[in-house]
Write a protein that holds these residues in place. Structure first.
Motif, mmCIF file in Angstrom:
data_model
loop_
_atom_site.group_PDB
_atom_site.id
_atom_site.type_symbol
_atom_site.label_atom_id
_atom_site.label_comp_id
_atom_site.label_asym_id
_atom_site.label_seq_id
_atom_site.Cartn_x
_atom_site.Cartn_y
_atom_site.Cartn_z
ATOM 1 N N PHE A 148 3.951 -17.939 10.448
ATOM 2 C CA PHE A 148 3.355 -16.541 8.644
ATOM 3 C C PHE A 148 3.152 -15.413 9.009
ATOM 4 N N VAL A 149 3.694 -14.957 8.059
ATOM 5 C CA VAL A 149 3.239 -13.426 8.038
ATOM 6 C C VAL A 149 2.761 -12.688 6.827
ATOM 7 N N ILE A 150 1.287 -12.028 7.210
ATOM 8 C CA ILE A 150 1.380 -11.279 5.942
ATOM 9 C C ILE A 150 1.079 -10.549 5.559
ATOM 10 N N ARG A 151 1.607 -9.761 4.984
ATOM 11 C CA ARG A 151 2.056 -8.167 4.789
ATOM 12 C C ARG A 151 1.614 -7.614 4.092
ATOM 13 N N LYS A 152 1.010 -6.554 4.524
ATOM 14 C CA LYS A 152 -0.156 -5.433 3.999
ATOM 15 C C LYS A 152 0.766 -4.673 2.659
ATOM 16 N N ILE A 153 0.736 -4.546 1.119
ATOM 17 C CA ILE A 153 1.044 -3.908 0.715
ATOM 18 C C ILE A 153 1.177 -2.349 0.660
ATOM 19 N N GLU A 154 2.520 -1.905 1.307
ATOM 20 C CA GLU A 154 2.743 -0.648 1.146
ATOM 21 C C GLU A 154 3.068 0.531 0.001
ATOM 22 N N ILE A 155 2.179 1.540 -0.319
ATOM 23 C CA ILE A 155 2.100 2.081 -1.533
ATOM 24 C C ILE A 155 2.977 3.127 -1.392
ATOM 25 N N GLY A 156 4.327 3.044 -2.137
ATOM 26 C CA GLY A 156 5.465 3.631 -1.456
ATOM 27 C C GLY A 156 6.614 4.567 -3.092
ATOM 28 N N ASP A 157 7.143 3.652 -2.717
ATOM 29 C CA ASP A 157 7.749 4.557 -4.799
ATOM 30 C C ASP A 157 8.122 2.778 -5.801
ATOM 31 N N LEU A 158 6.842 2.516 -5.731
ATOM 32 C CA LEU A 158 6.497 1.860 -6.572
ATOM 33 C C LEU A 158 7.066 1.329 -7.907
ATOM 34 N N LEU A 159 7.103 -0.090 -8.012
ATOM 35 C CA LEU A 159 8.350 -0.690 -8.894
ATOM 36 C C LEU A 159 7.226 -0.154 -10.234
ATOM 37 N N ASP A 160 6.015 -0.796 -10.492
ATOM 38 C CA ASP A 160 4.566 -0.373 -11.719
ATOM 39 C C ASP A 160 3.913 0.452 -11.510
ATOM 40 N N ASP A 161 4.159 1.358 -11.571
ATOM 41 C CA ASP A 161 3.303 2.481 -11.524
ATOM 42 C C ASP A 161 1.396 2.477 -12.333
ATOM 43 N N ASN A 162 1.609 1.833 -12.360
ATOM 44 C CA ASN A 162 0.321 0.897 -13.107
ATOM 45 C C ASN A 162 -0.553 0.882 -12.273
ATOM 46 N N LEU A 163 0.435 0.228 -10.967
ATOM 47 C CA LEU A 163 -0.686 -1.189 -9.866
ATOM 48 C C LEU A 163 -1.403 0.577 -8.891
ATOM 49 N N ARG A 164 -0.918 1.849 -9.527
ATOM 50 C CA ARG A 164 -1.897 2.536 -8.664
ATOM 51 C C ARG A 164 -2.942 2.923 -8.960
ATOM 52 N N ASN A 165 -3.425 2.278 -10.724
ATOM 53 C CA ASN A 165 -4.982 2.432 -10.283
ATOM 54 C C ASN A 165 -5.238 1.150 -9.721
ATOM 55 N N ILE A 166 -5.031 0.425 -9.209
ATOM 56 C CA ILE A 166 -4.930 -0.719 -8.613
ATOM 57 C C ILE A 166 -5.250 -0.288 -7.396
#
Ligand code: SF4
Length: 235
Positions: free
Chosen positions: A192-210
């Protein structure tokens, strides 16, 4: 000669994606999901406008760096819906590389065929949500026939094939309860692998505020998973 193989992006050196192995990561375009936290927006939404990298030059790089490249990882987008995948795997095998495919697991017939044909050495399936239609639609934003994913998981659990199941927790898409539901449904898996989110070319730009989950929170999830799953890693 390689006109059927359309690679959109390359990470030449990665020691992160396959523990104990040096890898090169190749990215194919297109995806059948729209996960808001996806960091490959251009590859998912506009892959036709992303130029292909001449495959001959990728081959030259791989052959010229064989000494340290143990395996080639194929990512995307969703590689299993891309017609290049089979041709690419066949060619990598001809060159003698180990292969790993990162997938959302929804194209079960093709993935099973590739595994049985020994074109894949390791498969990594990213689980988006607790495994039911409603939760999956909330995260992936599309209707998913869950039978394919369920069949693939059953096939892998009962096979000797090398696989890992991952999750990518983000506060906007996965609660602690969702995480626990997923872990409960994965009893008996190999890794089982837990991947840490990588902030790159985000599909939903609003996530930059979370704020993404902190390292402490991810560690808490890891300890929870370790109680019931054999091998767990954070990547
Ligand atoms: S995270 Fe994976 S499955 Fe989701 S949209 Fe991105 S490439 Fe597709």
């Amino acid at each position: 000669m390689y006109e059927n193989i359309k690679v959109k992006k390359v990470i030449e050196h990665s020691l992160k994606e396959w523990e104990t192995k040096g890898t090169t990561i190749l990215f194919l375009g297109g995806c059948n999901m729209r996960c808001p936290y996806c960091n490959q927006k251009s590859l998912v939404l506009n892959s036709n406008s992303v130029p292909d990298i001449p495959y001959e030059s990728i081959r030259d790089f791989l052959m010229g760096n064989r000494k340290w490249i143990d395996g080639v990882v194929i990512s995307g987008g969703e590689p299993s819906i891309n017609p290049s995948l089979t041709f690419l795997l066949q060619d990598l095998k001809r060159m003698g590389f180990l292969t790993k495919v990162l997938t959302n697991g929804t194209n079960e017939p093709l993935l099973r065929k590739l595994i049985i044909s020994k074109l894949i050495d390791l498969i990594s399936i990213d689980i988006k949500a607790p495994i039911n239609e409603i939760k999956y639609k909330e995260v992936s934003k599309v209707n998913i026939d869950m039978r394919n994913l369920k069949n693939l998981l059953t096939f892998l659990k009962t096979s000797s094939f090398n696989y890992e199941i991952s999750v990518t927790p983000h506060p906007s898409t996965m609660t602690e309860e969702d995480f626990e539901d997923i872990v409960d449904s994965l009893t008996g898996i190999k890794k089982f692998v837990i991947r840490k989110i990588e902030i790159g070319d985000l599909l939903d730009d609003n996530l930059r505020n979370i704020e993404p989950y902190s390292d402490e929170y991810i560690n808490m999830l890891y300890l929870k998973a370790k109680r019931s799953l054999k091998e767990c890693v954070v990547r």
